[in-house]
Design an enzyme around this catalytic site. Structure first.
Site, PDB file in Angstrom:
ATOM      1  N   ASP A  13       0.983  -1.382  -0.032  1.00 10.80           N
ATOM      2  CA  ASP A  13      -0.150  -0.211   0.016  1.00 10.80           C
ATOM      3  C   ASP A  13       0.725   1.517  -0.332  1.00 10.80           C
ATOM      4  OD1 ASP A  13      -2.444  -1.563  -0.210  1.00 10.80           O
ATOM      5  OD2 ASP A  13      -2.068  -1.821   2.319  1.00 10.80           O
ATOM      6  N   LYS A  16       1.952   2.346  -5.001  1.00 13.14           N
ATOM      7  CA  LYS A  16       2.737   1.927  -6.084  1.00 13.14           C
ATOM      8  C   LYS A  16       1.932   1.616  -7.212  1.00 13.14           C
ATOM      9  CE  LYS A  16       2.926  -2.054  -4.771  1.00 13.14           C
ATOM     10  NZ  LYS A  16       3.014  -2.387  -3.280  1.00 13.14           N
ATOM     11  N   GLN A 222       1.809  -6.445  -2.661  1.00  7.47           N
ATOM     12  CA  GLN A 222       2.231  -6.487  -1.701  1.00  7.47           C
ATOM     13  C   GLN A 222       4.022  -5.283  -1.597  1.00  7.47           C
ATOM     14  OE1 GLN A 222       1.414  -9.805  -2.735  1.00  7.47           O
ATOM     15  NE2 GLN A 222      -0.362  -8.797  -2.587  1.00  7.47           N
TER      16      GLN A 222
HETATM   17  P1  IMP Z   1      -2.500 -12.298   2.178  1.00  8.64           P
HETATM   18  O1  IMP Z   1      -1.597 -12.075   1.635  1.00  8.64           O
HETATM   19  O2  IMP Z   1      -4.062 -12.542   2.008  1.00  8.64           O
HETATM   20  O3  IMP Z   1      -1.755 -14.137   2.683  1.00  8.64           O
HETATM   21  O4  IMP Z   1      -2.271 -11.841   3.526  1.00  8.64           O
HETATM   22  C1  IMP Z   1      -1.322 -12.132   4.393  1.00  8.64           C
HETATM   23  C2  IMP Z   1      -0.989 -10.602   4.894  1.00  8.64           C
HETATM   24  O5  IMP Z   1      -0.463  -9.702   3.774  1.00  8.64           O
HETATM   25  C3  IMP Z   1      -1.425  -9.936   5.800  1.00  8.64           C
HETATM   26  O6  IMP Z   1      -0.657  -9.108   6.628  1.00  8.64           O
HETATM   27  C4  IMP Z   1      -2.367  -9.156   4.608  1.00  8.64           C
HETATM   28  O7  IMP Z   1      -3.011  -7.213   4.985  1.00  8.64           O
HETATM   29  C5  IMP Z   1      -1.090  -8.622   3.488  1.00  8.64           C
HETATM   30  N1  IMP Z   1      -1.486  -8.169   2.579  1.00  8.64           N
HETATM   31  C6  IMP Z   1      -1.510  -9.196   0.925  1.00  8.64           C
HETATM   32  N2  IMP Z   1      -2.082  -8.320   0.183  1.00  8.64           N
HETATM   33  C7  IMP Z   1      -1.587  -7.129   0.484  1.00  8.64           C
HETATM   34  C8  IMP Z   1      -1.689  -5.845  -0.276  1.00  8.64           C
HETATM   35  O8  IMP Z   1      -1.691  -5.387  -1.385  1.00  8.64           O
HETATM   36  N3  IMP Z   1      -1.245  -4.195   0.819  1.00  8.64           N
HETATM   37  C9  IMP Z   1      -1.028  -4.841   2.467  1.00  8.64           C
HETATM   38  N4  IMP Z   1      -0.830  -5.514   2.740  1.00  8.64           N
HETATM   39  C10 IMP Z   1      -1.234  -6.732   2.402  1.00  8.64           C
HETATM   40 MG    MG Z   2      -3.024  -1.962  -1.926  1.00  7.95          MG
END
Ligand code: IMP
Ligand code: MG
Length: 422
Positions: A13, A16, A222
């Site tokens: 976040d 990007k 991410q």
């Molecule tokens: P997952 O990717 O859904 O398995 O989540 C794993 C961790 O990554 C969690 O803490 C989510 O909040 C974080 N996360 C996944 N995608 C994003 C994103 O696009 N922005 C910020 N945090 C993310």
């Molecule tokens: Mg995002």
């Protein structure tokens, strides 16, 4: 400079999407190399807001878009985005999907949700989109790939084999209803018809483009601290977010990458659980959240907000090989008279370090060593170049450059695309 990687330098976040959108103007291809619909970009084009999770945002600029082998794809999300874009007059015929990418199946989503519920207080705080279970099956060699959609017989067989095991887990371990084979097979077969035209040999496509000297943008999802190996494990996502994986995730050699742009907010946010040394205490956290609009694109969750952490950012420069930085949302800091910046961590043994701790419990115990920089307390709306920024704002950016020994090439000072100072 034909191949450029854009990588999040914090916990995701960082803005990007907006920087990719800007750089896409001078690029021929925009490629995603990892992640799936856990990412979310909000992009405003001619006053219209688009929220996209699965397709690279370059689609809005009419660029060739690639979803690489390292990505995971939810076919339903993909097709919903295709329909949404097409219905709003954005063509998707330049979108290319790797046949090697793995499919997020209904059981991945069900298991992600059930396992987070079961973990309770120990949960990771995932986006619950099935990302982790899908990458786990990929590593276990049980995954179903995009190319399997092209072979209906094999597809059905794979679903049957997977479901026999997944249903045991769903029912016996998680106590949730099992999934039906016929329903899933029929749905996937109908998706298959529609996804077929998008499936390409994306490694070959990108390699050819580079041979021809075309400009390729490789967009990470991410951020660095969510990297499966180098992030704050276990509070991470299930793929490698770092720049090195751009080559692997697309299928090109690492020597093809010319530069790596790290995107960092002028402060820090984190969604989900896990340690966060510079998290703001008191009411200023809420102020930063409101001013920065820090609520998740995918989940709507409140983002945790902290002051700029140069120890973590120095680490991001190291593990990605960042050649320049984009510092976003500097305008959000305009409201504060004094801006604490973390320049080192105080460790359990009383010593200070400028390097990110390699061990999880050291990071848990790290306390920030602050340096207070003066705020500028005026809007940045008038600045049309870095030189035009108020003195204190310019000094803030220069301080980051000095501490990290990396140039800040772009500075974000407002929501609109034009509000990025080059
Ligand atoms: P997952 O990717 O859904 O398995 O989540 C794993 C961790 O990554 C969690 O803490 C989510 O909040 C974080 N996360 C996944 N995608 C994003 C994103 O696009 N922005 C910020 N945090 C993310
Ligand atoms: Mg995002």
């Amino acid at each position: 400079m034909p191949a450029t990687v854009i990588v999040g330098a914090q916990w995701g976040d960082e803005g990007k999407g907006k920087i990719v959108d800007l750089l896409a103007l001078d690029s021929d291809l925009v490629c995603r190399y990892q992640g799936g619909p856990n990412a979310g970009h909000t992009i405003v084009v001619d006053g219209e807001t688009f929220k996209i999770r699965q397709i690279p945002s370059g689609v809005l600029r009419g660029k060739i878009c690639v979803i690489g082998a390292g990505c995971v794809v939810d076919p339903e999300v993909f097709l919903t985005e295709v329909d949404e874009l097409e219905s709003r007059g954005v063509s998707t015929h330049l979108v290319h999907l790797s046949g090697e990418a793995h499919l997020i199946m209904a059981w991945h989503v069900a298991i992600d949700q059930a396992s987070e519920r079961r973990l309770g207080k120990l949960q990771i705080g995932t986006t619950r989109r099935g990302i982790g279970p899908c990458y786990a099956d990929k590593a276990a060699r049980l995954g179903i790939r995009v190319q399997d959609l092209l072979e209906p017989k094999i597809l059905r067989q794979k679903i049957e084999v997977a479901l026999a095991e997944k249903n045991v887990w769903l029912e016996r371990v998680y106590g949730v209803p099992p999934l039906g084979l016929e329903e899933i097979a029929a749905q996937l077969e109908s998706f298959a018809q529609r996804i077929r035209p998008y499936v390409s040999d994306t490694s070959l496509l990108v390699d050819r483009a580079l041979q021809e000297g075309r400009a390729v943008l490789l967009e990470g999802a991410q951020g660095t601290l969510l990297d499966l190996d180098h992030g704050t494990y276990p509070f991470v996502t299930s793929s490698n977010t770092v720049a090195g994986n751009a080559a692997t995730g697309i299928g090109i050699g690492p020597n093809r990458i010319d530069r790596v742009i790290g995107i960092a907010k002028a402060y820090v946010t984190r969604v989900g659980e896990g340690p966060f040394p510079t998290e703001i205490e008191g009411s200023d956290q809420g102020r930063v959240r409101e001013l920065g609009g820090e609520f998740g694109t995918v989940t709507g969750r409140e983002r945790r907000c902290g002051w700029l952490d140069l120890v973590a950012l120095r680490y991001a420069v190291r593990v990605n090989g960042i050649t320049s930085l984009a510092l976003t949302k500097l305008d959000v800091l305009s409201a504060f008279a004094e801006l604490p910046v973390c320049i080192a961590y105080l460790q359990r043994d009383g010593s200070e370090t400028r390097h990110f701790p390699a061990h999880q419990s050291d990071f848990h115990h790290a306390r920030p060593v602050w340096k207070a920089l003066p705020g500028w307390e005026q809007p940045l709306d008038d600045a049309s170049s870095r030189e035009g920024l108020p003195d204190a704002a310019r000094a803030y950016v220069e301080f980051v450059e000095q501490e990290l020994e990396v140039p800040v090439e772009l500075v974000g000072v407002g929501a609109a695309r034009e509000r990025v100072l080059v």
